[in-house]
Scaffold this active site. Structure first.
Site, PDB file in Angstrom:
ATOM      1  N   GLY A   1       0.824  -1.212   0.000  1.00  0.00           N
ATOM      2  CA  GLY A   1       0.000   0.000   0.000  1.00  0.00           C
ATOM      3  C   GLY A   1       0.856   1.260   0.000  1.00  0.00           C
TER       4      GLY A   1
ATOM      5  N   ASP B   1       0.469   2.063   8.573  1.00  0.00           N
ATOM      6  CA  ASP B   1      -0.087   1.367   9.735  1.00  0.00           C
ATOM      7  C   ASP B   1       0.764   1.551  10.995  1.00  0.00           C
ATOM      8  OD1 ASP B   1      -1.730   0.513   7.747  1.00  0.00           O
ATOM      9  OD2 ASP B   1      -1.040  -1.555   7.726  1.00  0.00           O
TER      10      ASP B   1
ATOM     11  N   ARG C   1       1.048  -5.831  -4.874  1.00  0.00           N
ATOM     12  CA  ARG C   1       1.126  -6.709  -3.706  1.00  0.00           C
ATOM     13  C   ARG C   1       1.561  -8.130  -4.055  1.00  0.00           C
ATOM     14  NH1 ARG C   1      -0.381  -4.461   0.858  1.00  0.00           N
ATOM     15  NH2 ARG C   1      -1.961  -2.840   0.883  1.00  0.00           N
TER      16      ARG C   1
ATOM     17  N   ASP D   1       5.335  -7.654   5.291  1.00  0.00           N
ATOM     18  CA  ASP D   1       5.318  -8.768   4.341  1.00  0.00           C
ATOM     19  C   ASP D   1       6.333  -8.558   3.217  1.00  0.00           C
ATOM     20  OD1 ASP D   1       3.355 -10.278   5.637  1.00  0.00           O
ATOM     21  OD2 ASP D   1       1.731  -9.149   4.687  1.00  0.00           O
TER      22      ASP D   1
ATOM     23  N   LYS E   1       8.268   0.863   5.236  1.00  0.00           N
ATOM     24  CA  LYS E   1       7.146   1.678   4.762  1.00  0.00           C
ATOM     25  C   LYS E   1       5.840   1.127   5.284  1.00  0.00           C
ATOM     26  CE  LYS E   1       4.532   0.065   2.374  1.00  0.00           C
ATOM     27  NZ  LYS E   1       3.576  -0.703   1.604  1.00  0.00           N
ATOM     28  N   THR E   2       4.963   1.901   5.806  1.00  0.00           N
ATOM     29  CA  THR E   2       3.553   1.567   5.986  1.00  0.00           C
ATOM     30  C   THR E   2       2.908   2.611   6.878  1.00  0.00           C
ATOM     31  OG1 THR E   2       1.862   0.019   6.702  1.00  0.00           O
ATOM     32  CG2 THR E   2       3.906  -0.140   7.918  1.00  0.00           C
TER      33      THR E   2
HETATM   34  P1  FBP Z   1       0.830  -1.995   3.659  1.00  0.00           P
HETATM   35  O1  FBP Z   1       0.751  -2.952   4.793  1.00  0.00           O
HETATM   36  O2  FBP Z   1       1.242  -2.601   2.385  1.00  0.00           O
HETATM   37  O3  FBP Z   1       1.657  -0.787   3.993  1.00  0.00           O
HETATM   38  O4  FBP Z   1      -0.626  -1.410   3.383  1.00  0.00           O
HETATM   39  C1  FBP Z   1      -1.309  -0.740   4.346  1.00  0.00           C
HETATM   40  C2  FBP Z   1      -2.758  -0.513   4.020  1.00  0.00           C
HETATM   41  O5  FBP Z   1      -2.972   0.832   3.669  1.00  0.00           O
HETATM   42  C3  FBP Z   1      -3.647  -0.936   5.191  1.00  0.00           C
HETATM   43  O6  FBP Z   1      -3.744   0.075   6.148  1.00  0.00           O
HETATM   44  C4  FBP Z   1      -4.923  -1.287   4.503  1.00  0.00           C
HETATM   45  O7  FBP Z   1      -5.716  -2.171   5.251  1.00  0.00           O
HETATM   46  C5  FBP Z   1      -4.456  -1.931   3.241  1.00  0.00           C
HETATM   47  O8  FBP Z   1      -3.213  -1.332   2.939  1.00  0.00           O
HETATM   48  C6  FBP Z   1      -5.388  -1.770   2.082  1.00  0.00           C
HETATM   49  O9  FBP Z   1      -4.904  -2.519   1.028  1.00  0.00           O
HETATM   50  P2  FBP Z   1      -5.326  -2.329  -0.481  1.00  0.00           P
HETATM   51  O10 FBP Z   1      -4.608  -1.115  -0.991  1.00  0.00           O
HETATM   52  O11 FBP Z   1      -4.795  -3.558  -1.130  1.00  0.00           O
HETATM   53  O12 FBP Z   1      -6.799  -2.182  -0.522  1.00  0.00           O
END
Ligand code: FBP
Length: 553
Positions: free
Chosen positions: A80, A204, A144, A175, A201-202
């Site tokens: 993400g 979260d 992803r 991941d 990066k994230t």
């Molecule tokens: P990462 O773990 O890859 O940083 O992604 C975080 C995130 O934004 C989460 O907070 C959210 O639940 C998820 O990605 C949403 O994923 P997608 O973009 O595949 O809908």
């Protein structure tokens, strides 16, 4: 690229400050850091990483007369979006060019798939310029894809060898960095020279530990969400007619919820980790919210703001059990998954799965609204995670609280009028222009990634420390990716993965929240942070999060 707005142009001209240590880049070499010791890793991990197991933390020291050679490096954005990704790439590029002007940087397109399929572009200064301090990942895109099959590993090896890469930088979350470690080990086993380096990066905020103080993107996301929450607070304070149930992105961990709660002072902020520790059932959570609404109604307040972490349902025991049962039933290769695929409508699928569940999970499934039932059946992401971003927990809670209040009304325990609006603070928090903090942090992370590759380190994460201090005083190290790993159940199998950090219920940040939250429940102590500021007094432009301040000051 479309023409830039005035603010974009001003951000292009903004120059991130560099930590003092990075100002003499070409004199730095990586050495073991005996004063920094990482935690012990489970012995099962050894079999996955026979070469990388037990690497030391690296620090950097100055030496004279180092002769640098041109390097060829690839970079990929994985998972993400998080504000600042472009600055990592630009920092990496600028550092590589400083170390040797003939070095080249290539960007793999659309995530790890770009490595497998050898799809890339060369990242030149001219191309990168317009992306300085800008949001998003659109320069090269993200994805992803999990590199897991033998064919994918071989294809990745073919790509880096065909391009004669000295280094590969993977910018990703837990991941993606697990994947970075697996690739580093694989390349070593195959005698391939490409060094693999990860960048944390994230939004979260769950990729952190004793060494990694915070992942990039968390700071910007929390500032964007806090502005939105404050605006909704002002709105409800003005109209005084409804409750905002605001779900905040952040997957399993409630870091963003906790940070935004401290920034904005909502009437209630659920913290998933606390609900799990208190073993609260769904009914307990509903009653907690309904109690607040009843108490506020007695004060003549039929409005308020409630923050909900995105991953909360994974922490409520009966949901956790239900999700685990669904994961098993839907796991690829399972008979049920094939039978489910054969069903054409969603309602057929829901009925089918309902029958397959054990009584307690079936009861839980039955209680939830039909749309949420179907959302729970959506595909897991390539890493096996439930896509909590797609589950409308805020609506689920509104519906169930409505039913609870109806019951209380009929027994004379509540006399108010309940109206609620769902809101999701989600994707908009990931791609905004990076805050000054993220812009500078990311630029420095890119520099450290370049230094690690230059020093021949592989299987490391670029790490910048002492982030609560002024940028000039930030320090740098390389952290072995394997040192952050633990064994976890993924798609029914035990696998090594980088540990996710959840909210520490014994930590000072949570304590600060606990001390204040009762006052926020009934008073309207709302705090309005307003939009993130790029220019102006440093108290505003350089402000760090409560999370960083409490955990590291
Ligand atoms: P990462 O773990 O890859 O940083 O992604 C975080 C995130 O934004 C989460 O907070 C959210 O639940 C998820 O990605 C949403 O994923 P997608 O973009 O595949 O809908």
């Amino acid at each position: 690229m479309p023409s830039l707005t005035l603010l974009q142009k001003l951000r292009v001209d903004y120059r991130p400050k560099l930590p003092k240590v990075l100002q003499q880049l070409d004199a730095l070499v990586a050495t073991n850091a005996p004063d920094q010791v990482h935690s012990k890793v489970a012995s099962e991990i050894l079999s996955y990483f026979p070469i990388l197991f037990n690497q030391p933390i690296l620090s950097f020291s100055s030496q004279t007369a180092i002769k640098h050679q041109p390097k060829r490096v690839g970079v990929v954005l994985s998972g993400g979006q998080a504000a600042g990704g472009h600055n990592v790439i630009i920092g990496l590029h600028d550092a590589l060019k400083k170390l040797h002007p003939k070095s080249c940087l290539f960007g793999f397109k659309n995530g790890p798939n770009g490595i497998v399929n050898n799809q890339l572009i060369e990242l030149t200064s001219e191309l990168l310029n317009a992306y300085r301090n800008q949001g998003g990942f659109d320069l090269i895109g993200s994805g992803r894809t999990k590199i897991e099959s033998a064919e994918q590993f071989q294809a990745a090896l073919n790509t880096v060898q065909a391009l004669d890469l000295d280094g590969l930088v993977i910018i990703g979350g837990d991941d993606s960095n697990t994947n970075a470690a697996l690739l580093a080990e694989y390349f070593l086993q195959k005698g391939c020279k490409t060094k693999v380096v990860g960048v944390p990066k994230t939004i979260d905020g769950d990729l952190k530990n004793e060494q990694i103080e915070i992942s990039f993107g968390f700071d910007t996301a929390s500032k964007i969400y806090s502005e939105i929450i404050g605006n909704l607070m002002r709105d409800t304070l003005s109209a005084q007619k409804s409750y905002y149930f605001i779900k905040l992105m952040g997957r399993a961990a409630s870091h963003l919820n906790l940070e935004c709660a401290l920034q904005t002072h909502p009437n209630l902020a659920l913290i998933s980790e606390e609900l799990a520790a208190d073993q609260m059932t769904l009914q307990d959570v509903i009653e907690k919210i309904a109690d607040l609404i009843c108490k506020r109604a007695l004060l003549g307040k039929e409005y308020g703001v409630i923050l909900i972490p995105e991953g909360v349902i994974e922490f409520i025991p009966e949901f956790k059990q239900l999700i685990e049962a669904l994961n098993e039933l839907l796991a690829p290769g399972q008979l049920h998954a094939a039978e489910m695929d054969a069903l054409t409508t969603l309602s057929e699928k829901v009925k089918y799965i309902h029958k397959k569940l054990e009584k307690s999970s079936a009861d839980c499934f039955e209680r939830i609204p039909a749309e949420i039932q179907t959302q729970l059946l959506l595909d897991r992401d390539p890493h096996g995670n439930v896509q909590v971003a797609k589950i409308e927990t805020e609506r689920l809670l509104i519906e169930m609280v409505k039913q609870e209040l109806k019951k209380r009304k009929s027994s004379g325990k509540y006399v108010g009028k309940f109206s609620a609006q769902p809101h999701y603070c989600g994707y908009e928090g990931r791609s905004g222009m990076p805050s000054n903090f993220d812009a500078q942090y990311c630029y420095a992370l890119g520099y450290v990634a370049a230094l690690l590759i230059e020093s021949g380190a592989t299987g490391y994460m670029s790490c910048v420390q002492h982030l609560t201090k002024p940028v000039e005083e930030w320090t740098i190290v390389g952290i072995p990716l394997v040192s952050m790993m633990a064994m976890e159940q993924r798609r029914g199998k035990s696998k090594p993965v980088i540990r996710k950090a959840l909210v520490d219920l014994k930590g000072s940040l949570f304590k600060a929240f606990k001390e204040q939250r009762d006052a926020w429940a009934l008073e309207d102590a709302y705090r309005f942070t307003g939009p993130m500021q790029f220019f102006g007094p440093p108290e505003l432009t350089e402000a760090i999060t409560f999370t960083l301040a409490y955990e590291h000051a």
